[in-house]
Design an enzyme around this catalytic site. Structure first.
Site, PDB file in Angstrom:
ATOM      1  N   CYS A  91       7.532  15.491 123.538  1.00 53.67           N
ATOM      2  CA  CYS A  91       7.086  14.546 124.269  1.00 53.67           C
ATOM      3  C   CYS A  91       8.218  13.361 124.193  1.00 53.67           C
ATOM      4  O   CYS A  91       8.003  12.648 124.960  1.00 53.67           O
ATOM      5  CB  CYS A  91       5.795  14.084 124.533  1.00 53.67           C
ATOM      6  N   HIS A 169       0.910  10.231 123.207  1.00 52.03           N
ATOM      7  CA  HIS A 169       1.408  11.228 124.651  1.00 52.03           C
ATOM      8  C   HIS A 169       2.818   9.764 124.918  1.00 52.03           C
ATOM      9  O   HIS A 169       2.274   8.913 125.859  1.00 52.03           O
ATOM     10  CB  HIS A 169       1.221  11.548 125.586  1.00 52.03           C
TER      11      HIS A 169
END
EC number: 3.4.19.12
Length: 729
Positions: A91, A169
């Protein structure tokens, strides 16, 4: 390549080095500390970190939830770079690529440019596969990750390690076609947050969206949760500061030209005096060299003993004879002193020598009245002049930054493209170009001429002022601007991001703390003493604010070029849309393929900003005025103060890059091998068992429960409950 991607920390230094490994030039990553304050300067995009709610990212799939803000039009989605995250732990790279590949003004380099061209028009899923199958990206990604911890033995797998670890994230906030988009690789479509207002930047809307998101996640308490982090992808500040320094040095040259032109206009008879004095200098120096012995200069002895020969010694010697050429280089340099001069430059004769300026400057002393000058002359008041050793010039020993400096040296000539009219023709040029400023007697007119001629050779070298000197007149060397001196600050590199960010950093850099915003300039203070007899008014920043030249040209002195007309009018250079100046004497040279230098980009951006604020109207030539010598000296002080300030900022950025690399080495180094080797050596020496026993005994004495000691609490509870029941009966 679907496996093996490691987790990355949310650190601006890590992301900055990752951008460099991707091959991108002119980009860095800064951390945002305060969402309430407005972002200064251009921002390419935001990278936002938050806590992920799912337990296992390795088994997750792209979310199929669609709401009103999701963009489902394939034409819009495929035209932007939006990729699904199909590889676990990727990510960070996805968020960074979502910012870089959606910005048209970034030099992506060969790797990302090839990927952008190859994936043009692809679906988000195909772009995700392209990222996962790019070995260059995976190698750069894993090169900045911590070593992966070893797996626990199977018999100790009673507790799930994944459940105990918190997952985070990264997502991106990018402006695309006038609208703010949130690009999350775990969602099937990008999120459109709409356009921003006409009177605001896109960063203002992005900050509001992020604050609302934090408030919803923390039940309306945005400052009670630290599970978020925000970083900004911005232009490389080293390039910005170097471009500003180029503009400032060109402007300093223009101000000196204006000052020189003013002296030539007001005193045309000085040229004849200058020529007559130049003809007398060779004879005086020749006679002085035949009569005076060779002595060592006291203030140059420490440097000469180490074999470091400075140009300042030659400059202080003036027109005196130099040492023989056959002298070995490790010997201290010998200079010829005029007759009667001592080691300290003080005349042994007890009768004081009246040191006066040339007649044209004494008659035009704006700081004193003629009555005061006559009194000083009768009293024999002289101005003491003590040689000042110039500070060490700034140099960066970093390998990768030296490569950048080589490119910058090639672009140094771009600053020479702007050349104003009315440049005076100086006399014979002295042989020194060491970047010092020397005000000697009696030819002060050549002060500005020599400094201008040396500055035209290399703008990266501090400009110098040099005049011829008669026999018996002491030399004075003053540095052109105050250099930032390194402070004995804490050199700990545990967290390089503590150095500070351009966006509201809570900690201030020690370099900036040691250097004021407007440091006093020894150049202008010394020139003001020579020209006007005082420098108190020029040393006060409050007085400079009310100076006419500083008030008119100060706001644009570091962002726009100054133009000196033939009639002595000094005005800022107005740029047109094509990037060429409205003045025919100052025109940037267009490079190949329409590329422009950093100086041109800085000037264009500065002019655009001044047009927005109403300071400059598009297409309207800027009016200029004539200033007095005192006003020009105040403007020169302002320019040199800005040069010192930007040099301190540039040095700070270079030091920050160095600490980023040190942190990266500490982060990526695998200490397991050293630990295992050390423990095995302790076991071989028979010391491991004793250390373990000592550690256990220390914990027992401190009251720490070990093993099953805490299970003894249950019988104690039953004993306490029996008397209570008996009392109830």
């Amino acid at each position: 390549m679907n496996k093996g991607w490691l987790e990355l920390e949310s650190d601006p230094g890590l992301f900055t080095l990752l951008v460099e490994d991707f091959g991108v030039k002119g980009v860095q990553v800064e951390e945002i500390y305060d969402l309430q304050s407005k972002c200064q300067g251009p921002v390419y995009g935001f990278i936002f970190l938050f806590k992920w709610i799912e337990e296992r990212r390795s088994r997750r799939k792209v979310s199929t939830l669609v709401d009103d803000t999701s963009v489902i039009d394939d034409d819009i989605v495929n035209n932007m770079f939006f990729a699904h995250q199909l590889i676990p732990n990727s990510c960070a790279t996805h968020a960074l690529l979502s910012v870089l590949l959606n910005c048209s003004s970034v030099d992506l380099g060969p790797t990302l440019s090839r990927m952008k061209d190859f994936t043009k028009g692809f679906s988000p899923e195909s772009k995700g596969y392209a990222i996962g199958n790019a070995p260059e990206l995976a190698k750069a990604h894993n090169s900045h990750a911590r070593p992966e911890p070893r797996h626990l033995p199977e018999k100790q797998n009673g507790l799930s390690a994944v459940r105990t670890m918190e997952a985070f994230h990264f997502v991106s906030y990018v402006p695309i076609t006038g609208r703010l988009f949130e690009l999350d690789g775990l969602k099937v479509y990008p999120i459109d947050h709409g356009p921003w207002g006409e009177d605001e930047e896109w960063t203002d809307k992005a900050r509001r969206v992020i604050m609302e998101r934090i408030g919803l996640a923390t039940a309306g308490e945005p400052y009670h949760d630290i599970r978020f982090n925000l970083m900004a992808v911005v232009p490389d500040r080293r390039i910005k500061y170097e471009a500003r320094l180029h503009v400032l040095k060109v402007n300093r040259q223009t101000v000196l030209e204006a000052l020189q032109q003013l002296i030539r206009v007001t005193q045309p008879e000085l040229i004849q005096t200058h020529k007559s004095q130049e003809s007398q200098l060779p004879e005086e120096s020749k006679s002085a060299s035949n009569k005076s012995p060779l002595v060592l200069e006291a203030n140059r002895a420490p440097a000469a003993s180490e074999g470091n020969h400075t140009d300042g010694a030659e400059e202080a010697a003036g027109s005196c004879a130099q040492a023989p050429s056959h002298s070995p280089p490790n010997k201290p340099k010998l200079v010829v002193k005029p007759p009667g001069s001592s080691l300290n430059g003080v005349h042994p004769n007890p009768t004081p020598i009246v040191q006066r300026l040339p007649a044209f400057l004494d008659n035009h002393n704006y700081a004193k009245s003629p009555m005061q000058e006559e009194e000083d002359l009768a009293a024999g008041v002289g101005r003491s002049r003590v040689p000042v050793r110039p500070p060490q010039q700034y140099s960066d020993d970093e390998d990768d930054y030296e490569d950048d400096e080589e490119d910058d040296v090639q672009n140094t000539n771009s600053a020479l493209r702007y050349k104003g009219k009315g440049t005076g023709k100086p006399g014979a040029l002295s042989g020194s170009a060491d970047g010092q400023l020397s005000v000697l007697q009696p030819n002060t007119i050549n002060v500005l001429a020599e400094k201008l001629k040396e500055s035209q050779k290399d703008l990266s070298i501090p400009l110098s002022i040099k005049t011829s000197s008669g026999a018996g007149s002491p030399a004075v060397a003053v540095p052109t601007h105050s250099q930032p001196s390194p402070t004995p600050s804490n050199e700990s590199t545990d967290t390089a991001s503590e150095i500070g960010s351009a966006f509201n950093s809570p900690l201030r850099s020690p370099i900036r703390s040691a250097n004021p915003t407007r440091p006093s300039s020894p150049v202008t203070s010394h020139i003001s003493k020579v020209l006007f007899g005082e420098d108190d008014s020029l040393l006060r920043v409050d007085c400079i604010r009310y100076n006419r030249a500083v008030r008119d040209l100060g706001p644009v002195i570091s962002t726009g070029l100054l133009h000196l007309a033939e009639d002595g009018v000094l005005s800022p250079l107005a740029l047109t849309e094509g990037g060429k100046g409205s003045s025919p004497s100052i025109r940037p040279i267009q490079g190949s393929q329409g590329s422009s230098s950093p100086v041109e980009k800085e000037v264009v951006e500065a002019t655009d900003s001044r047009e927005k604020t109403g300071m400059v109207r598009p297409g309207e030539p800027l009016s200029g005025e004539k200033y007095s010598p005192k006003e020009l000296l105040a403007l020169l002080k302002c320019v040199e103060a800005e040069i010192a300030n930007y040099e301190a900022c540039l040095k700070e950025e270079v030091e920050k890059r160095k600490k980023f690399k040190i942190d990266d080495q500490r982060r990526t180094h695998n200490y397991d091998e050293f630990i295992c080797t050390f423990i095995s050596m302790l076991a071989q020496e028979g010391m491991l068992a004793n250390l373990v026993e000592q550690n256990i005994s220390v914990r027992r004495r401190q009251g720490v429960s070990i093993g099953r000691l805490h299970k003894q609490r249950k019988p104690d509870r039953r004993k306490r409950s029996r008397p209570y029941k008996a009392k109830r009966q």
